[in-house]
Scaffold this active site. Sequence first.
Site, PDB file in Angstrom:
ATOM      1  N   CYS A 131       2.608   9.478  16.590  1.00  0.00           N
ATOM      2  CA  CYS A 131       1.060   9.229  16.841  1.00  0.00           C
ATOM      3  C   CYS A 131       1.207   9.678  18.661  1.00  0.00           C
ATOM      4  O   CYS A 131       0.200  10.245  18.843  1.00  0.00           O
ATOM      5  CB  CYS A 131       0.786   7.969  16.848  1.00  0.00           C
ATOM      6  SG  CYS A 131      -0.750   7.233  17.539  1.00  0.00           S
ATOM      7  N   CYS A 230      -0.305   0.173  12.785  1.00  0.00           N
ATOM      8  CA  CYS A 230      -1.604  -0.130  12.842  1.00  0.00           C
ATOM      9  C   CYS A 230      -2.485   0.183  11.591  1.00  0.00           C
ATOM     10  O   CYS A 230      -3.492  -0.343  11.080  1.00  0.00           O
ATOM     11  CB  CYS A 230      -2.357   0.850  13.942  1.00  0.00           C
ATOM     12  SG  CYS A 230      -2.420   2.404  13.878  1.00  0.00           S
TER      13      CYS A 230
END
Length: 390
Positions: A131, A230
């Site tokens: 990410c 997440c």
Amino acid sequence: MPAGRRYGRTRRATLYVTKEGGGRPVAKRVLMAMSGGVDSSVAAALLVEQGYEVIGVTMNTWTDDIPEEIQMNQHSGCCSLAAVEDARSVAHKLGIPYYVMNFQGQFARTVIDYFIEEYTRGRTPNPCIACNRYVKFSAFLEKAKQLECDYVATGHYAVIGQDDRFPGRWLLGKSADARKDQTYVLHNLTQEALAHTLFPVGHLQKSEVRALAAKYGFVTADKPDSQEICFVYDNDYGRFLKERAPEAIVPGPILNTRGEVIGQHQGLPLYTIGQRKGLGLTTPRPVYVVDLDVERNAVIVGEDEETYRGGLVASDLNWIAIPGLTFPRRCRAKIRRMAPEAECTIYPIGEDAVRVEFDRPQRAITPGQAVVFYDGDWVLGGGTIERAIN
């Protein structure tokens, strides 16, 4: 803290907190990544105090399959609706514009797909590293340029400096709070990204950050740190993989290191090197996963001492403090974020791989995880572990 100061034990460098120094022109506009947590909240406030024009943004990366009650939970991850409202509240208090931007497509391609693919290959990925590499400090940085911002900023615990011996080379350094340091997951930032990034809380202790948040009256002051990945809202990787890649969850044999079948596993992606719990075995002594054999679809187990290896091979390298590795070098290496640094020698293998030989064998060297190299307080570079070696 001044814009630049001496920092580090083994490398002379100038640390930039605001980057308003070192002969650089003063730049004012910053695209601030606001996760709805305490760190990015305080980072935004510090930038406002320093005179930057701050634009707050929450990156919407993943909401698929997350139940509404989870999204509304203030303790959920950075993609929850509660997190967006917390970030919006902080931005309003600071008097800065705030937006939610959609990065779901980029995130799905470069993080979710990678996460699933690595697990199906018998490897254990770190999606936060992917990410950072492809979303926060690539796609988000490109968005900042489109908005004519000079920098992006995040609430990461790390610092950025410049090597005094090589002007123009940006460095990534450990944060003041060793327990919160995030250089491990930031090791693949490019020189371009480092030159246009600010880490406003990197020189602070976590306790100082919380005290500042309370002083500013932020709703995030006492918010607990996010622990889960997440997009796996319940931290159940097995459930996520079974839903997303059921074809990869194929039962197979559990073998001991002599090749004898001693049990049955539920699917290779559900196991990782060093794992003890959840094996479903009854043995005279505790056993641990020592290898994942993709060709035989087998989990290999052994005693704890069999999880140790003397070295590793890594590829997909990113060098920060040096332009590359052309000869053996002594340094310290970290094979997991929470692992201690270990003394080692790194040897180049071609242009994009290294062999790492540790002074002492390391436990549970795991393909797919990162290995990050340190020179004192500064990151030399890092790469992806391909395999452990003896």
